[in-house]
Design a protein around this motif. Structure first.
Motif, PDB file in Angstrom:
ATOM      1  N   ARG A 142      81.814  59.176  68.430  1.00  0.00           N
ATOM      2  CA  ARG A 142      81.415  58.562  69.704  1.00  0.00           C
ATOM      3  C   ARG A 142      80.081  57.833  69.570  1.00  0.00           C
ATOM      4  O   ARG A 142      79.900  56.747  70.129  1.00  0.00           O
ATOM      5  N   VAL A 143      79.139  58.391  68.818  1.00  0.00           N
ATOM      6  CA  VAL A 143      77.849  57.721  68.591  1.00  0.00           C
ATOM      7  C   VAL A 143      78.073  56.398  67.864  1.00  0.00           C
ATOM      8  O   VAL A 143      77.520  55.359  68.255  1.00  0.00           O
ATOM      9  N   GLU A 144      78.877  56.424  66.804  1.00  0.00           N
ATOM     10  CA  GLU A 144      79.163  55.195  66.048  1.00  0.00           C
ATOM     11  C   GLU A 144      79.811  54.149  66.958  1.00  0.00           C
ATOM     12  O   GLU A 144      79.478  52.969  66.900  1.00  0.00           O
ATOM     13  N   ALA A 145      80.741  54.592  67.802  1.00  0.00           N
ATOM     14  CA  ALA A 145      81.419  53.664  68.707  1.00  0.00           C
ATOM     15  C   ALA A 145      80.424  53.043  69.686  1.00  0.00           C
ATOM     16  O   ALA A 145      80.451  51.827  69.918  1.00  0.00           O
ATOM     17  N   ALA A 146      79.536  53.848  70.252  1.00  0.00           N
ATOM     18  CA  ALA A 146      78.531  53.318  71.191  1.00  0.00           C
ATOM     19  C   ALA A 146      77.635  52.302  70.488  1.00  0.00           C
ATOM     20  O   ALA A 146      77.361  51.220  71.030  1.00  0.00           O
ATOM     21  N   PHE A 147      77.203  52.624  69.281  1.00  0.00           N
ATOM     22  CA  PHE A 147      76.337  51.719  68.520  1.00  0.00           C
ATOM     23  C   PHE A 147      77.048  50.400  68.236  1.00  0.00           C
ATOM     24  O   PHE A 147      76.506  49.318  68.463  1.00  0.00           O
ATOM     25  N   ARG A 148      78.276  50.474  67.751  1.00  0.00           N
ATOM     26  CA  ARG A 148      79.020  49.254  67.401  1.00  0.00           C
ATOM     27  C   ARG A 148      79.338  48.415  68.627  1.00  0.00           C
ATOM     28  O   ARG A 148      79.260  47.183  68.572  1.00  0.00           O
ATOM     29  N   LEU A 149      79.671  49.056  69.724  1.00  0.00           N
ATOM     30  CA  LEU A 149      79.940  48.300  70.945  1.00  0.00           C
ATOM     31  C   LEU A 149      78.682  47.579  71.424  1.00  0.00           C
ATOM     32  O   LEU A 149      78.748  46.440  71.881  1.00  0.00           O
ATOM     33  N   GLY A 150      77.534  48.231  71.306  1.00  0.00           N
ATOM     34  CA  GLY A 150      76.274  47.590  71.664  1.00  0.00           C
ATOM     35  C   GLY A 150      75.971  46.397  70.773  1.00  0.00           C
ATOM     36  O   GLY A 150      75.479  45.362  71.234  1.00  0.00           O
ATOM     37  N   LYS A 151      76.284  46.530  69.487  1.00  0.00           N
ATOM     38  CA  LYS A 151      76.065  45.416  68.557  1.00  0.00           C
ATOM     39  C   LYS A 151      76.990  44.236  68.838  1.00  0.00           C
ATOM     40  O   LYS A 151      76.601  43.091  68.641  1.00  0.00           O
ATOM     41  N   PHE A 152      78.204  44.524  69.282  1.00  0.00           N
ATOM     42  CA  PHE A 152      79.137  43.442  69.599  1.00  0.00           C
ATOM     43  C   PHE A 152      78.572  42.545  70.692  1.00  0.00           C
ATOM     44  O   PHE A 152      78.743  41.336  70.651  1.00  0.00           O
ATOM     45  N   ALA A 164      79.849  56.380  79.387  1.00  0.00           N
ATOM     46  CA  ALA A 164      79.371  57.299  78.356  1.00  0.00           C
ATOM     47  C   ALA A 164      77.886  57.600  78.528  1.00  0.00           C
ATOM     48  O   ALA A 164      77.449  58.738  78.327  1.00  0.00           O
ATOM     49  N   ALA A 165      77.104  56.598  78.903  1.00  0.00           N
ATOM     50  CA  ALA A 165      75.666  56.801  79.095  1.00  0.00           C
ATOM     51  C   ALA A 165      75.387  57.779  80.232  1.00  0.00           C
ATOM     52  O   ALA A 165      74.412  58.530  80.195  1.00  0.00           O
ATOM     53  N   ALA A 169      79.072  64.428  77.227  1.00  0.00           N
ATOM     54  CA  ALA A 169      78.515  65.773  77.091  1.00  0.00           C
ATOM     55  C   ALA A 169      77.359  65.840  76.088  1.00  0.00           C
ATOM     56  O   ALA A 169      76.534  66.752  76.153  1.00  0.00           O
ATOM     57  N   ASP A 170      77.285  64.878  75.189  1.00  0.00           N
ATOM     58  CA  ASP A 170      76.255  64.904  74.142  1.00  0.00           C
ATOM     59  C   ASP A 170      75.106  63.950  74.475  1.00  0.00           C
ATOM     60  O   ASP A 170      75.340  62.775  74.800  1.00  0.00           O
ATOM     61  N   ALA A 171      73.886  64.436  74.343  1.00  0.00           N
ATOM     62  CA  ALA A 171      72.704  63.621  74.647  1.00  0.00           C
ATOM     63  C   ALA A 171      72.583  62.424  73.703  1.00  0.00           C
ATOM     64  O   ALA A 171      72.172  61.337  74.116  1.00  0.00           O
ATOM     65  N   GLY A 172      72.950  62.582  72.434  1.00  0.00           N
ATOM     66  CA  GLY A 172      72.883  61.479  71.474  1.00  0.00           C
ATOM     67  C   GLY A 172      73.844  60.365  71.832  1.00  0.00           C
ATOM     68  O   GLY A 172      73.502  59.179  71.753  1.00  0.00           O
ATOM     69  N   VAL A 173      75.034  60.720  72.249  1.00  0.00           N
ATOM     70  CA  VAL A 173      76.018  59.716  72.664  1.00  0.00           C
ATOM     71  C   VAL A 173      75.488  58.994  73.903  1.00  0.00           C
ATOM     72  O   VAL A 173      75.573  57.758  73.997  1.00  0.00           O
ATOM     73  N   ARG A 174      74.933  59.758  74.836  1.00  0.00           N
ATOM     74  CA  ARG A 174      74.391  59.133  76.054  1.00  0.00           C
ATOM     75  C   ARG A 174      73.280  58.140  75.704  1.00  0.00           C
ATOM     76  O   ARG A 174      73.232  57.036  76.244  1.00  0.00           O
ATOM     77  N   ARG A 175      72.400  58.529  74.767  1.00  0.00           N
ATOM     78  CA  ARG A 175      71.304  57.630  74.366  1.00  0.00           C
ATOM     79  C   ARG A 175      71.835  56.350  73.726  1.00  0.00           C
ATOM     80  O   ARG A 175      71.386  55.256  74.044  1.00  0.00           O
ATOM     81  N   TRP A 176      72.792  56.481  72.793  1.00  0.00           N
ATOM     82  CA  TRP A 176      73.315  55.290  72.117  1.00  0.00           C
ATOM     83  C   TRP A 176      74.126  54.416  73.076  1.00  0.00           C
ATOM     84  O   TRP A 176      74.102  53.188  72.976  1.00  0.00           O
ATOM     85  N   ALA A 177      74.817  55.032  73.996  1.00  0.00           N
ATOM     86  CA  ALA A 177      75.558  54.250  74.981  1.00  0.00           C
ATOM     87  C   ALA A 177      74.579  53.487  75.881  1.00  0.00           C
ATOM     88  O   ALA A 177      74.801  52.306  76.185  1.00  0.00           O
ATOM     89  N   ALA A 178      73.487  54.138  76.280  1.00  0.00           N
ATOM     90  CA  ALA A 178      72.463  53.457  77.090  1.00  0.00           C
ATOM     91  C   ALA A 178      71.832  52.321  76.288  1.00  0.00           C
ATOM     92  O   ALA A 178      71.577  51.234  76.823  1.00  0.00           O
ATOM     93  N   TRP A 179      71.601  52.551  74.997  1.00  0.00           N
ATOM     94  CA  TRP A 179      71.080  51.497  74.123  1.00  0.00           C
ATOM     95  C   TRP A 179      72.055  50.315  74.089  1.00  0.00           C
ATOM     96  O   TRP A 179      71.654  49.159  74.169  1.00  0.00           O
ATOM     97  N   GLY A 180      73.353  50.621  73.976  1.00  0.00           N
ATOM     98  CA  GLY A 180      74.366  49.565  73.959  1.00  0.00           C
ATOM     99  C   GLY A 180      74.353  48.750  75.233  1.00  0.00           C
ATOM    100  O   GLY A 180      74.453  47.522  75.209  1.00  0.00           O
TER     101      GLY A 180
END
Length: 189
Positions: A142-152, A164-165, A169-180
């Protein structure tokens, strides 16, 4: 490359990677075979070497075909290494195999497939990566997916990233989704 000592095999792969892009035809096949090595360090070196010799031109057809075949190996570590190598090589012909790898039982393979699809930057992959963000049971995927979607940077994935942001359930996923979300909204301004 066939030495019984894994350290010798590891450094052999490293040396091949330093030969440069012209060596991919000669060394690529041998390096792909090293993805089945029992040593994780040797597999990692082979992946790095394949990435190093590919340069920005992408791998040859033969190497790509061998990597796609390695994505179907019974050994999960070999499949993970193949997905990693495909991310380094950015081979468009691997797209269908990478989509299939998104359903692999091994989370590392799914994560590597997302990374490889992200490097290909094909917008047709967006719905598949979005589904992994929203539905995959593994945090790393899920973290990788959030990162890649943000890069797209594609506005169409904003609802999934926002969801996701706000609710993963995971704080890391929420952070990367917010970054995206920030990446996409920032590029729209």
């Amino acid at each position: 490359l066939r030495d019984p000592d894994p350290l010798v095999r590891q450094y052999s792969a490293w040396a091949l990677g330093n030969l440069g892009e012209k060596a991919i035809d000669q060394a690529g096949t041998a390096l792909v075979k090293m993805l089945s090595d029992p040593s994780e360090a040797v597999k990692s070196s082979a992946v790095q070497a394949l990435g190093a010799i590919s340069g920005t031109q992408g791998g040859t057809k033969t190497v790509a075909e061998l990597l796609v075949k390695a994505l179907r190996e019974p050994d999960a570590a070999t499949r993970r290494a193949a997905a990693q190598a495909l991310a380094s090589l950015e081979v468009a012909s691997a797209y269908p195999a990478l989509l299939r790898a998104l359903s692999d039982p091994d989370a590392g393979v799914r994560q590597g497939a997302i990374a490889a699809l992200g490097e290909l930057a094909d917008v047709h992959a967006l719905p598949f990566i979005r589904d992994r963000l929203l539905k995959d049971p593994d945090v790393g995927v899920r973290v990788e997916a959030a990162f890649r979607l943000g890069k797209f940077g594609d506005q169409r994935v904003l609802p999934a990233l926002r969801s996701a942001a706000a609710g993963d359930a995971d704080a890391g996923v929420r952070r990367w989704a917010a970054w995206g979300v920030q990446q996409i909204e920032g590029s729209a301004n």
